[in-house]
Scaffold this active site. Sequence first.
Site, short mmCIF file in Angstrom:
data_model
loop_
_atom_site.label_atom_id
_atom_site.label_comp_id
_atom_site.label_asym_id
_atom_site.label_seq_id
_atom_site.Cartn_x
_atom_site.Cartn_y
_atom_site.Cartn_z
N VAL A 177 0.82 -1.22 0.00
CA VAL A 177 0.00 0.00 0.00
C VAL A 177 0.85 1.27 0.00
CG1 VAL A 177 -1.89 -1.20 1.16
CG2 VAL A 177 -0.25 0.13 2.52
N ASN A 234 -7.51 -2.57 5.56
CA ASN A 234 -7.14 -3.16 6.85
C ASN A 234 -5.65 -3.06 7.15
OD1 ASN A 234 -7.43 -5.26 9.17
ND2 ASN A 234 -6.00 -6.23 7.75
N TYR A 239 0.84 5.79 16.07
CA TYR A 239 -0.26 4.91 15.68
C TYR A 239 -1.60 5.55 16.03
CZ TYR A 239 -3.37 0.87 15.61
OH TYR A 239 -4.43 0.02 15.37
N LYS A 281 -4.72 6.92 13.36
CA LYS A 281 -6.11 6.49 13.33
C LYS A 281 -7.06 7.69 13.43
CE LYS A 281 -5.32 2.17 12.75
NZ LYS A 281 -5.62 1.54 11.43
#
Length: 241
Positions: free
Chosen positions: A62, A88, A164, A168
């Site tokens: 990705v 995902n 992280y 998100k």
Amino acid sequence: MSEQTIALVTGANKGIGYEIAAGLGALGWRIGVGARDRQRRDTAVEKLRAAGTDAFGVPLDVTDDASVAAAAELISDHAGGLDVLVNNAAITGGSPQTPTTLDPATVRAVVETNVIGVIRVTNAMLPMLRASASPRIVNMSSSVGSLALQTTPGIDMGPVPAAYLASKTFLNALTIQYVKELGDTDILINSGCPGFTATDLNGFRGVRTPQQGAAIAIRLATLPDDGPTGGFFDDAGTVPW
């Protein structure tokens, strides 16, 4: 387009991604197993096929434009289109990650996969999704990215890696922007939180199984045409932004 529903799950060679692929495959869907590592991808496809899923491997990094473009071409040629995209694939960037000690290179790497990777894959797959009768996009997020929860007194999200967590939050904001831009289409776009699931992402410290973690993605991928869009959900219902 084939009458069979076609789905692509990124990072589907293990953990939650594999269980999403397995769950959707059990519905009779044809599943593209997106993964970077050839051996792990092939192993996952073989395991899914042995369980009765119509699965095929999709070489997919990705973070690489050429890889994503090639994946879109492969899906178009191999499956004839795409109905559902589950973004995902994600990394944590390792730990500990406190803001005052965070290496900017770690932030770049995490955002490249967790956010820019979603943009890259989504935009490459959009032409096929637009042609689908019931297109869905599911962005696998996390409640640790919820600013509302992070700022609610009495709620302890734990020592979540800062890069992280921020990625998100970034992904949730991006989900909303896609919904706004594509509001005149039939594409339902939502963020889903799998809960604290035991995977190698967290050193298998989670309290939920990968099958449990996959449930929200499967639900959002199979929403009816009048289902919600622009939401953030977990198994219990709506997660605050």
